[in-house]
Motif scaffolding. Structure first.
Motif, PDB file in Angstrom:
ATOM      1  N   ASP A 140      37.756  37.228  35.076  1.00  0.00           N
ATOM      2  CA  ASP A 140      36.491  37.522  34.906  1.00  0.00           C
ATOM      3  C   ASP A 140      35.684  36.851  35.991  1.00  0.00           C
ATOM      4  N   GLN A 141      36.409  36.037  36.573  1.00  0.00           N
ATOM      5  CA  GLN A 141      35.833  35.142  37.609  1.00  0.00           C
ATOM      6  C   GLN A 141      35.217  35.976  38.775  1.00  0.00           C
ATOM      7  N   GLY A 142      34.987  37.537  38.679  1.00  0.00           N
ATOM      8  CA  GLY A 142      34.374  38.456  39.235  1.00  0.00           C
ATOM      9  C   GLY A 142      35.473  38.720  41.079  1.00  0.00           C
ATOM     10  N   PHE A 143      34.580  38.000  42.284  1.00  0.00           N
ATOM     11  CA  PHE A 143      34.785  38.243  43.298  1.00  0.00           C
ATOM     12  C   PHE A 143      35.401  37.054  44.360  1.00  0.00           C
ATOM     13  N   SER A 144      36.304  36.951  42.999  1.00  0.00           N
ATOM     14  CA  SER A 144      36.780  35.159  43.353  1.00  0.00           C
ATOM     15  C   SER A 144      38.386  35.495  43.918  1.00  0.00           C
ATOM     16  N   ILE A 145      38.480  35.524  45.005  1.00  0.00           N
ATOM     17  CA  ILE A 145      39.815  35.532  46.462  1.00  0.00           C
ATOM     18  C   ILE A 145      40.541  35.088  45.931  1.00  0.00           C
ATOM     19  N   SER A 146      40.291  33.482  45.224  1.00  0.00           N
ATOM     20  CA  SER A 146      41.765  32.223  44.502  1.00  0.00           C
ATOM     21  C   SER A 146      42.115  33.157  43.262  1.00  0.00           C
ATOM     22  N   GLU A 147      42.057  33.112  42.220  1.00  0.00           N
ATOM     23  CA  GLU A 147      41.653  33.983  40.870  1.00  0.00           C
ATOM     24  C   GLU A 147      42.647  35.328  42.201  1.00  0.00           C
ATOM     25  N   MET A 148      42.354  36.266  42.212  1.00  0.00           N
ATOM     26  CA  MET A 148      42.899  37.459  42.335  1.00  0.00           C
ATOM     27  C   MET A 148      44.462  37.208  43.696  1.00  0.00           C
ATOM     28  N   THR A 149      44.234  36.085  43.956  1.00  0.00           N
ATOM     29  CA  THR A 149      45.524  35.835  44.789  1.00  0.00           C
ATOM     30  C   THR A 149      46.420  35.259  43.728  1.00  0.00           C
ATOM     31  N   HIS A 150      45.904  34.518  42.914  1.00  0.00           N
ATOM     32  CA  HIS A 150      47.211  33.767  41.522  1.00  0.00           C
ATOM     33  C   HIS A 150      47.483  35.060  40.826  1.00  0.00           C
ATOM     34  N   ASN A 151      46.581  36.025  40.788  1.00  0.00           N
ATOM     35  CA  ASN A 151      47.000  37.353  39.727  1.00  0.00           C
ATOM     36  C   ASN A 151      48.212  37.851  40.831  1.00  0.00           C
ATOM     37  N   ILE A 152      48.162  38.158  42.315  1.00  0.00           N
ATOM     38  CA  ILE A 152      49.609  39.065  42.666  1.00  0.00           C
ATOM     39  C   ILE A 152      50.443  37.909  43.086  1.00  0.00           C
TER      40      ILE A 152
END
Length: 304
Positions: A140-152
Motif C-alpha cells: 500500500d506504500q506504493g514505490f517504497s524502498i523500505s517496504e519492498m526491502t521488508h517484504n523481500i
C-alpha cells in the motif's frame, strides 16, 4: 487442424498455466514444498507420456538434451519451490509476479544474443515491467524502498528463487530455440524434474503429509494444468495464430493473479493490481518493440 481451433487450444493453455501459481501453493500446503512439487511433476510427466509421448532422443541434438534439461529442471525447481516455501497466499502471488519478469527478460536477451532488430520502445517497456514489480512489492506504500526491502527480507529464499527462475527461463527460451532444431523434449524434461525433486525429498528431512480432499483435487488440477498446458500450447504454436497467442500470453500475470486470489482466498489491494497491469503492459510493449522494428525493416526493403 483448422487455425481457429488450434488458436483456441493455445488460449486454453494460457488459462491452464495461469492457474499454476495458486495450485502449486495449495498443493504445497498439504504435502510440503518438496513432496508437493514432486507429485505435481510426476503426475504431469505421466499425462505427457500419454498425450505427447516420449521423444526419440536419438534424433535430438546432444547439446539440446544436455543444456535444455539442465535449464528446464533448474527453472521448474525455482518456480515450484519459490511458491512452496512462501508463508502465505498473498506472498505466493507476489512471488509468482516476480517470476513473470521472464517475458521482458527473454526479449532483452534475444535482442542481445540474436542481434534482433528492436525499436526504442523496449526501454520504457522494461522500465514499466520492473516498476510494476516494485509497485507489487511496495504494498500500500506504493514505490517504497523500505517496504519492498521488508517484504523481500521476510522471505529472501522465495523471492530469490523466483527472480533466478525468471532469468533461467529467459535463457532457456533463447538458447533452446537455437539448438533444438525443432525438437521438443518436454516429456523428458518433466521426468527429470520429478526425479530431481524425489531425490531431494528422500535425502533430506521433510514434514509429514497433511493432505485433505481439497489438496488431492488441487494436485490433480495442477498436474493437468502443467501437462495439458504444454501439450495444448505446442498445438497452438504449430497450427494456430502465433501473433494472437503471443499477445495473449503477456496477460498471464493478470489472469494468474485473479485465479490465485480465488484459489488461495487472498485479498489483493488496488496497488497490487496496478503493479500487475504494469508488468503485463511492460512485457507487451517489449514484444511490440520487436514487431515494430521488423515491420519498419520490411517496409524499408520494399520501398527500395
Amino acid at each position: 487442424m483448422p487455425q481457429k481451433k488450434a488458436t483456441l487450444i493455445g488460449l486454453v493453455a494460457i488459462l491452464l498455466w495461469s492457474a499454476i501459481v495458486g495450485l502449486i501453493k495449495s498443493v504445497s500446503e498439504g504435502f510440503g514444498p518438496i513432496a508437493g512439487a514432486a507429485l505435481i511433476y510426476s503426475c504431469s510427466a505421466i499425462l505427457l507420456l500419454f498425450s505427447v509421448g516420449f521423444p526419440n532422443l536419438k534424433k535430438f541434438p546432444r547439446l539440446y538434451v544436455i543444456i535444455g534439461s539442465v535449464l528446464f529442471v533448474c527453472y521448474e525447481l525455482c518456480l515450484s519451490l519459490s511458491l512452496g516455501f512462501t508463508h502465505s497466499g498473498r506472498q505466493a502471488i507476489e512471488v509468482g509476479m516476480v517470476n513473470y519478469l521472464w517475458p521482458s527478460m527473454t526479449i532483452v536477451l534475444a535482442v542481445i544474443v540474436n542481434r534482433q532488430k528492436v525499436s526504442p520502445l523496449i526501454i520504457p517497456g522494461v522500465i514499466l515491467a520492473v516498476a510494476g514489480i516494485c509497485r507489487v512489492l511496495g504494498g500500500d506504500q506504493g514505490f517504497s524502498i523500505s517496504e519492498m526491502t521488508h517484504n523481500i527480507m521476510e522471505n529472501p529464499l522465495s523471492y530469490g528463487l523466483a527472480f533466478s527462475g525468471a532469468i533461467i527461463w529467459a535463457i532457456y527460451c533463447v538458447v533452446t530455440k537455437k539448438i533444438a532444431n525443432g525438437n521438443n523434449g518436454i516429456t523428458l524434461f518433466f521426468i527429470l524434474t520429478a526425479l530431481t525433486l524425489w531425490v531431494k525429498y528422500f535425502i533430506s528431512p521433510q514434514p509429514a503429509f497433511d493432505a485433505h480432499f481439497q489438496t488431492w483435487v488441487s494436485l490433480a488440477l495442477a498436474a493437468m494444468a502443467m501437462g495439458f498446458g504444454y501439450a495444448a500450447w505446442n498445438l497452438g504454436i504449430l497450427h494456430g495464430n502465433v501473433t494472437v497467442l503471443a499477445a495473449a500470453s503477456y496477460f498471464i500475470p493478470i489472469i494468474s493473479s485473479i485465479l490465485a486470489a480465488f484459489i488461495l482466498s487472498s485479498h489483493l489491494t488496488l496497488s497490487f493490481w496496478q503493479g500487475t497491469a504494469m508488468v503485463s503492459l511492460g512485457s507487451l510493449v517489449c514484444w511490440w518493440s520487436t514487431r515494430t522494428a521488423v515491420t519498419k525493416s520490411v517496409s524499408s526493403k520494399i520501398s527500395e
